[in-house]
Motif scaffolding. Structure first.
Motif, short mmCIF file in Angstrom:
data_model
loop_
_atom_site.label_atom_id
_atom_site.label_comp_id
_atom_site.label_asym_id
_atom_site.label_seq_id
_atom_site.Cartn_x
_atom_site.Cartn_y
_atom_site.Cartn_z
N THR A 60 0.81 -1.21 0.00
CA THR A 60 0.00 0.00 0.00
C THR A 60 0.85 1.27 0.00
O THR A 60 0.37 2.35 0.36
N ASN A 189 -7.52 -5.80 -2.71
CA ASN A 189 -7.58 -4.36 -2.46
C ASN A 189 -6.22 -3.78 -2.09
O ASN A 189 -5.94 -2.61 -2.37
N ALA A 193 -4.84 -0.62 -4.05
CA ALA A 193 -4.58 0.61 -3.28
C ALA A 193 -3.16 1.12 -3.49
O ALA A 193 -2.92 2.33 -3.51
N PRO A 197 -3.69 4.14 -6.86
CA PRO A 197 -4.65 4.71 -5.91
C PRO A 197 -5.82 5.44 -6.56
O PRO A 197 -6.93 5.39 -6.05
N ALA A 200 -8.19 2.86 -7.80
CA ALA A 200 -8.79 2.23 -6.62
C ALA A 200 -9.88 3.13 -6.04
O ALA A 200 -10.96 2.66 -5.66
N VAL A 205 -12.63 1.84 -3.53
CA VAL A 205 -11.71 1.35 -2.51
C VAL A 205 -11.20 2.54 -1.71
O VAL A 205 -10.66 3.50 -2.27
N VAL A 207 -8.50 3.95 0.11
CA VAL A 207 -7.07 3.65 0.20
C VAL A 207 -6.57 3.79 1.63
O VAL A 207 -5.81 2.96 2.13
N VAL A 210 -7.61 0.83 3.68
CA VAL A 210 -6.82 -0.36 3.33
C VAL A 210 -5.44 -0.29 3.99
O VAL A 210 -4.93 -1.29 4.49
N ASN A 324 -3.04 9.13 0.06
CA ASN A 324 -4.36 9.54 0.54
C ASN A 324 -4.69 10.98 0.12
O ASN A 324 -5.83 11.34 -0.12
#
Length: 332
Positions: A60, A189, A193, A197, A200, A205, A207, A210, A324
């Motif tokens: 991630t 996922n 992620a 991103p 996703a 999803v 992120v 996750v 993010n």
């Protein structure tokens, strides 16, 4: 199919591990015996479990530097509980180790998810905090084998089909992670992620969530390994697993887990851990000094990072970047 398997990252690494294994066996035939092979796997079991948790975090686009400190704190906590309350059942102590580890991992995950703190910054901080908390908890004292109950020490050593329970726990973790990452939406996922991103996000999803789950799983496994570490070595002290987080990260990188996220397999991660396990067991046998062992391990890590960087499709992404934030999300 066979040719593709052989030329894959996992296939090449497997051949290298087997070549080292049987190469050392030429010098010391006992090294390749069945009992020693089981012993090497058992020695590497904790590294395997921690590497599987770290793999989720790295997938991630994050990193967890606090895993070893989590191991130390949780191991000390359950060892002290066992010391003062030896009548408590082992199931409760194992649950306690899982809970504490998950709590410490969740702290990291919440900072990354909700406060958008770069993972390398928060886990570097919590690494020091957890180490300090271990010292405050124990006042710098050790918990030795004679202060631990027989069941506390004996559980990981109990053999089933000639392999200790510790090794079987690693086998169970491998099977569970392989299924989850291969066949479950939850597992896929982590790839989406970290791999893309933006895509996703538009696929629904979250992120950040996750990433939180990745730290939660990594912390939970660290907590379990905290108990397993102190019970296997029959001692708990502040510097337990000091620096071990580097070997955990190395196992992932050597196994082909990309440090820029989105790429990596359970099989590769396990083989990477076994590579380190074989090296750690082989170098003393062939007479390599501990100083050269550290140098060789570092060189292997550098080579693995270079190999991952040159094979990646998106070299511009960096692990410090937090996907993010909207202004930091980039598509492949």
């Amino acid at each position: 199919m066979l040719k593709r398997l052989i030329y894959s990252r996992e296939g090449v690494l497997s051949i290298i591990v087997l070549a080292m294994f049987f190469g050392v066996g030429v010098i010391s035939p006992d090294f390749i015996s069945l009992s020693n092979s089981v012993s090497i796997f058992n020695d590497t079991s904790i590294l395997i479990m921690l590497a599987l948790g770290q793999m989720l975090v790295i997938l991630t686009r994050c990193i967890d530097l606090s895993v070893a400190a989590n191991v130390a704190f949780t191991g000390m906590f359950v060892a002290m509980v066992n010391q003062y309350f030896p009548e408590l059942p082992m199931a409760l102590l194992i649950f306690l180790s899982l809970f504490i580890g998950a709590l410490l991992g969740a702290i990291n995950g919440l900072f990354v998810w909700l406060l958008k703190v770069p993972s390398i910054v928060i886990t570097l901080g919590t690494m020091s905090i957890y180490r300090g908390a271990t010292f405050l908890l124990s006042d710098g004292a050790w918990v030795n084998s004679h202060q631990m109950s027989e069941s506390f020490i004996g559980l990981p050593r109990y053999e089933i089909l000639s392999m200790p329970v510790l090794g079987w726990m690693a086998v169970a973790a491998i099977i569970l992670f392989f299924w989850a990452m291969k066949f479950s939406v939850w597992g896929r996922n982590f790839y989406s992620a970290g791999g893309n991103p933006m895509a996703a996000f538009y696929s629904g999803v979250n992120v950040g969530k996750v990433q939180f789950y990745a730290f939660l799983v990594s912390g939970t496994l660290s907590g379990l390994c905290g108990y397993l570490w102190v019970s296997r070595f029959a001692v708990a002290y502040v510097d337990v697993a000091n620096g071990f987080e580097l070997q955990v990260i190395a196992a992932c990188v050597i196994g082909g887990v990309s440090i820029v996220g989105g790429l990596g397999t359970v099989v590769g991660c396990v083989i990477g851990a076994l590579f380190i396990g074989v090296v750690n067991n082989a170098l003393p046998i062939i007479g390599v000094s501990p100083f050269w062992q550290m140098a060789i391990s570092g060189l292997v890590i550098i080579i693995a990072v270079i190999a991952n960087a040159t094979s990646g499709k998106d070299k511009a992404r960096i692990i410090l970047r937090n996907p993010n934030a909207n202004d930091e999300i980039r598509a492949n």
